[in-house]
Design a protein around this motif. Structure first.
Motif, PDB file in Angstrom:
ATOM      1  N   SER A  98       1.085  -1.345   0.129  1.00 20.42           N
ATOM      2  CA  SER A  98      -0.344   0.224   0.008  1.00 20.42           C
ATOM      3  C   SER A  98       0.733   0.812   0.240  1.00 20.42           C
ATOM      4  CB  SER A  98      -0.849   0.136   0.743  1.00 20.42           C
ATOM      5  OG  SER A  98      -0.275  -0.073   1.721  1.00 20.42           O
ATOM      6  N   PRO A  99       0.310   2.505  -0.657  1.00 22.93           N
ATOM      7  CA  PRO A  99       1.146   3.412  -0.392  1.00 22.93           C
ATOM      8  C   PRO A  99       2.077   3.840   0.066  1.00 22.93           C
ATOM      9  CG  PRO A  99      -0.627   3.996  -2.000  1.00 22.93           C
ATOM     10  CD  PRO A  99      -1.008   2.634  -0.703  1.00 22.93           C
ATOM     11  N   GLN A 100       1.421   3.886   1.962  1.00 24.49           N
ATOM     12  CA  GLN A 100       2.082   4.467   2.791  1.00 24.49           C
ATOM     13  C   GLN A 100       3.034   3.185   3.710  1.00 24.49           C
ATOM     14  OE1 GLN A 100      -1.521   3.467   2.934  1.00 24.49           O
ATOM     15  NE2 GLN A 100      -1.755   2.217   4.137  1.00 24.49           N
ATOM     16  N   ASP A 101       3.124   2.348   2.507  1.00 29.17           N
ATOM     17  CA  ASP A 101       4.134   1.260   3.283  1.00 29.17           C
ATOM     18  C   ASP A 101       4.862   0.944   2.565  1.00 29.17           C
ATOM     19  OD1 ASP A 101       3.125   0.478   5.356  1.00 29.17           O
ATOM     20  OD2 ASP A 101       1.955  -1.252   4.806  1.00 29.17           O
ATOM     21  N   ALA A 102       4.873   1.519   1.020  1.00 32.50           N
ATOM     22  CA  ALA A 102       6.054   1.605  -0.228  1.00 32.50           C
ATOM     23  C   ALA A 102       7.371   1.887   0.410  1.00 32.50           C
ATOM     24  CB  ALA A 102       5.756   1.852  -1.455  1.00 32.50           C
ATOM     25  N   HIS A 103       8.231   1.762   0.260  1.00 33.21           N
ATOM     26  CA  HIS A 103       9.371   2.617   0.299  1.00 33.21           C
ATOM     27  C   HIS A 103      11.039   2.434  -0.533  1.00 33.21           C
ATOM     28  CE1 HIS A 103      13.293   3.118   2.929  1.00 33.21           C
ATOM     29  NE2 HIS A 103      12.684   3.621   4.084  1.00 33.21           N
ATOM     30  N   ALA A 104      11.168   4.093  -0.571  1.00 26.47           N
ATOM     31  CA  ALA A 104      12.561   3.632  -1.848  1.00 26.47           C
ATOM     32  C   ALA A 104      13.600   3.042  -1.643  1.00 26.47           C
ATOM     33  CB  ALA A 104      12.685   5.779  -1.980  1.00 26.47           C
ATOM     34  N   MET A 105      13.908   2.900  -0.849  1.00 30.19           N
ATOM     35  CA  MET A 105      15.313   2.241  -0.939  1.00 30.19           C
ATOM     36  C   MET A 105      15.114   0.556   0.027  1.00 30.19           C
ATOM     37  SD  MET A 105      17.666   4.574  -1.200  1.00 30.19           S
ATOM     38  CE  MET A 105      18.414   3.920  -0.341  1.00 30.19           C
ATOM     39  N   LEU A 106      14.086  -0.251  -0.170  1.00 29.85           N
ATOM     40  CA  LEU A 106      13.234  -1.660  -0.566  1.00 29.85           C
ATOM     41  C   LEU A 106      12.338  -1.769  -1.639  1.00 29.85           C
ATOM     42  CD1 LEU A 106      12.148  -1.800   3.524  1.00 29.85           C
ATOM     43  CD2 LEU A 106      14.771  -2.223   2.725  1.00 29.85           C
ATOM     44  N   PRO A 107      12.954  -3.277  -2.324  1.00 28.93           N
ATOM     45  CA  PRO A 107      11.755  -2.853  -2.964  1.00 28.93           C
ATOM     46  C   PRO A 107      10.830  -3.345  -2.756  1.00 28.93           C
ATOM     47  CG  PRO A 107      12.820  -5.298  -1.833  1.00 28.93           C
ATOM     48  CD  PRO A 107      13.701  -3.646  -0.742  1.00 28.93           C
ATOM     49  N   ARG A 108       9.810  -2.518  -2.356  1.00 32.58           N
ATOM     50  CA  ARG A 108       8.226  -2.428  -1.538  1.00 32.58           C
ATOM     51  C   ARG A 108       7.941  -1.308  -3.329  1.00 32.58           C
ATOM     52  NH1 ARG A 108       7.155  -5.091   2.827  1.00 32.58           N
ATOM     53  NH2 ARG A 108       4.672  -4.307   3.068  1.00 32.58           N
ATOM     54  N   VAL A 109       6.821  -1.707  -3.546  1.00 34.17           N
ATOM     55  CA  VAL A 109       6.416  -1.659  -4.710  1.00 34.17           C
ATOM     56  C   VAL A 109       4.716  -0.466  -4.039  1.00 34.17           C
ATOM     57  CG1 VAL A 109       5.633  -0.931  -6.890  1.00 34.17           C
ATOM     58  CG2 VAL A 109       7.999  -2.384  -6.203  1.00 34.17           C
ATOM     59  N   PRO A 110       4.828   1.144  -4.089  1.00 42.71           N
ATOM     60  CA  PRO A 110       3.214   0.339  -4.073  1.00 42.71           C
ATOM     61  C   PRO A 110       2.360   0.279  -4.770  1.00 42.71           C
ATOM     62  CG  PRO A 110       4.122   2.975  -4.719  1.00 42.71           C
ATOM     63  CD  PRO A 110       5.168   1.273  -4.780  1.00 42.71           C
ATOM     64  N   VAL A 111       0.533   0.081  -4.795  1.00 41.24           N
ATOM     65  CA  VAL A 111       0.056  -0.025  -5.402  1.00 41.24           C
ATOM     66  C   VAL A 111      -0.568   0.578  -6.406  1.00 41.24           C
ATOM     67  CG1 VAL A 111      -1.842   0.499  -4.173  1.00 41.24           C
ATOM     68  CG2 VAL A 111      -1.658  -1.636  -5.221  1.00 41.24           C
ATOM     69  N   LEU A 112      -0.433   1.697  -6.320  1.00 35.90           N
ATOM     70  CA  LEU A 112      -0.379   2.766  -8.043  1.00 35.90           C
ATOM     71  C   LEU A 112       0.761   2.814  -8.773  1.00 35.90           C
ATOM     72  CD1 LEU A 112      -1.734   5.369  -5.888  1.00 35.90           C
ATOM     73  CD2 LEU A 112      -3.497   3.847  -6.644  1.00 35.90           C
ATOM     74  N   ALA A 113       1.858   1.912  -8.522  1.00 36.45           N
ATOM     75  CA  ALA A 113       2.826   2.350  -9.432  1.00 36.45           C
ATOM     76  C   ALA A 113       2.473   1.591 -10.700  1.00 36.45           C
ATOM     77  CB  ALA A 113       3.880   1.459  -8.708  1.00 36.45           C
ATOM     78  N   PRO A 114       3.498   1.829 -11.697  1.00 36.89           N
ATOM     79  CA  PRO A 114       3.179   1.096 -13.018  1.00 36.89           C
ATOM     80  C   PRO A 114       3.011  -0.438 -13.046  1.00 36.89           C
ATOM     81  CG  PRO A 114       3.773   3.209 -14.077  1.00 36.89           C
ATOM     82  CD  PRO A 114       3.756   3.080 -12.376  1.00 36.89           C
ATOM     83  N   LEU A 115       4.438  -0.658 -12.137  1.00 32.95           N
ATOM     84  CA  LEU A 115       4.245  -1.876 -11.986  1.00 32.95           C
ATOM     85  C   LEU A 115       3.384  -2.587 -11.475  1.00 32.95           C
ATOM     86  CD1 LEU A 115       6.963  -4.472 -12.134  1.00 32.95           C
ATOM     87  CD2 LEU A 115       7.701  -3.140 -11.107  1.00 32.95           C
ATOM     88  N   ALA A 116       3.714  -2.367  -9.979  1.00 33.10           N
ATOM     89  CA  ALA A 116       1.850  -3.246  -9.389  1.00 33.10           C
ATOM     90  C   ALA A 116       0.610  -3.591 -10.140  1.00 33.10           C
ATOM     91  CB  ALA A 116       2.491  -2.002  -7.901  1.00 33.10           C
ATOM     92  N   LEU A 117       0.874  -1.814 -10.763  1.00 33.68           N
ATOM     93  CA  LEU A 117      -0.476  -2.023 -11.221  1.00 33.68           C
ATOM     94  C   LEU A 117      -0.917  -2.546 -12.904  1.00 33.68           C
ATOM     95  CD1 LEU A 117      -1.741   1.412 -11.582  1.00 33.68           C
ATOM     96  CD2 LEU A 117      -3.251  -0.327 -10.142  1.00 33.68           C
ATOM     97  N   GLY A 118       0.063  -3.676 -12.875  1.00 29.42           N
ATOM     98  CA  GLY A 118      -0.095  -4.354 -14.613  1.00 29.42           C
ATOM     99  C   GLY A 118       0.348  -6.128 -13.698  1.00 29.42           C
ATOM    100  N   LEU A 119       1.021  -5.914 -12.159  1.00 32.03           N
ATOM    101  CA  LEU A 119       1.437  -6.921 -11.729  1.00 32.03           C
ATOM    102  C   LEU A 119       0.221  -8.305 -10.912  1.00 32.03           C
ATOM    103  CD1 LEU A 119       4.848  -7.093 -11.098  1.00 32.03           C
ATOM    104  CD2 LEU A 119       4.246  -8.599 -12.797  1.00 32.03           C
ATOM    105  N   LEU A 120      -0.617  -6.808 -10.526  1.00 36.84           N
ATOM    106  CA  LEU A 120      -1.320  -7.492  -9.585  1.00 36.84           C
ATOM    107  C   LEU A 120      -2.736  -8.486  -9.933  1.00 36.84           C
ATOM    108  CD1 LEU A 120      -2.224  -6.634  -6.358  1.00 36.84           C
ATOM    109  CD2 LEU A 120      -3.670  -4.557  -7.698  1.00 36.84           C
ATOM    110  N   GLY A 121      -3.027  -9.326  -9.198  1.00 35.46           N
ATOM    111  CA  GLY A 121      -4.223 -10.329  -9.654  1.00 35.46           C
ATOM    112  C   GLY A 121      -3.743 -11.381 -11.082  1.00 35.46           C
ATOM    113  N   HIS A 122      -2.816 -10.931 -10.659  1.00 34.55           N
ATOM    114  CA  HIS A 122      -2.367 -12.171 -12.477  1.00 34.55           C
ATOM    115  C   HIS A 122      -1.562 -13.363 -11.333  1.00 34.55           C
ATOM    116  CE1 HIS A 122      -3.921  -9.835 -15.819  1.00 34.55           C
ATOM    117  NE2 HIS A 122      -3.208  -8.848 -15.049  1.00 34.55           N
ATOM    118  N   ALA A 123      -1.300 -14.572 -12.485  1.00 29.00           N
ATOM    119  CA  ALA A 123      -0.744 -15.988 -11.551  1.00 29.00           C
ATOM    120  C   ALA A 123       0.681 -15.802 -12.684  1.00 29.00           C
ATOM    121  CB  ALA A 123      -1.807 -16.717 -12.161  1.00 29.00           C
TER     122      ALA A 123
END
Length: 145
Positions: free
Chosen positions: A90-115
């Motif tokens: 979630s956006p509040q848990d994302a961190h620029a120095m860690l591999p945590r990508v916010p759900v609003l980022a294009p990468l996360a939106l593209g991967l979310l829900g796929h197997a």
């Protein structure tokens, strides 16, 4: 190529609440929020928490290993064997120095829900795209696979 998005009932509730909260303030409704709203509207809900032998799917908190399968216009290509790992946050848990990508980022939106095993097209800014292969999905800790 995977085109249908499946989200857990939990993720649908969390993401729908997030979209509603962000949409309540017209100044905060940006393209990423609109894309997330569309994603939650067209996604199919997975039944219950028990996956019943179904493939692991990218969800909030999941760790995702992927590789670039193909690049669109003006996206630098990497070796096809290079793997990257991210956690969808979630956006509040994302961190620029860690591999945590916010759900609003294009990468996360593209991967979310796929197997795991799917190949998906991720839409990037400025009309660019990138095709990714989902190599492995580890569910959020504390949840069944």
């Amino acid at each position: 190529m995977c085109t249908t998005t499946y989200l857990s009932q939990h993720d649908l509730v969390v993401l729908t609440r997030f979209v509603r909260a962000r949409s309540a303030d017209p100044g905060r409704v940006d393209a990423a929020v609109r894309r997330l709203a569309h994603l939650t509207a067209v996604s199919r809900a997975l039944p219950g928490i028990d996956s019943g032998g179904q493939a692991r799917r990218v969800s909030l908190g999941a760790s995702v290993r992927y590789r670039v399968a193909a690049c669109g216009t003006a996206v630098p290509s990497r070796g096809s064997r290079d793997l990257d790992t991210i956690v969808i946050a979630s956006p509040q848990d994302a961190h620029a120095m860690l591999p945590r990508v916010p759900v609003l980022a294009p990468l996360a939106l593209g991967l979310l829900g796929h197997a795991e095993g799917c190949t998906v097209d991720v839409e990037l800014p400025l009309g660019r795209s990138m095709r990714l292969e989902i190599v492995e999905v580890q569910p959020p800790s504390g949840l069944p696979a």
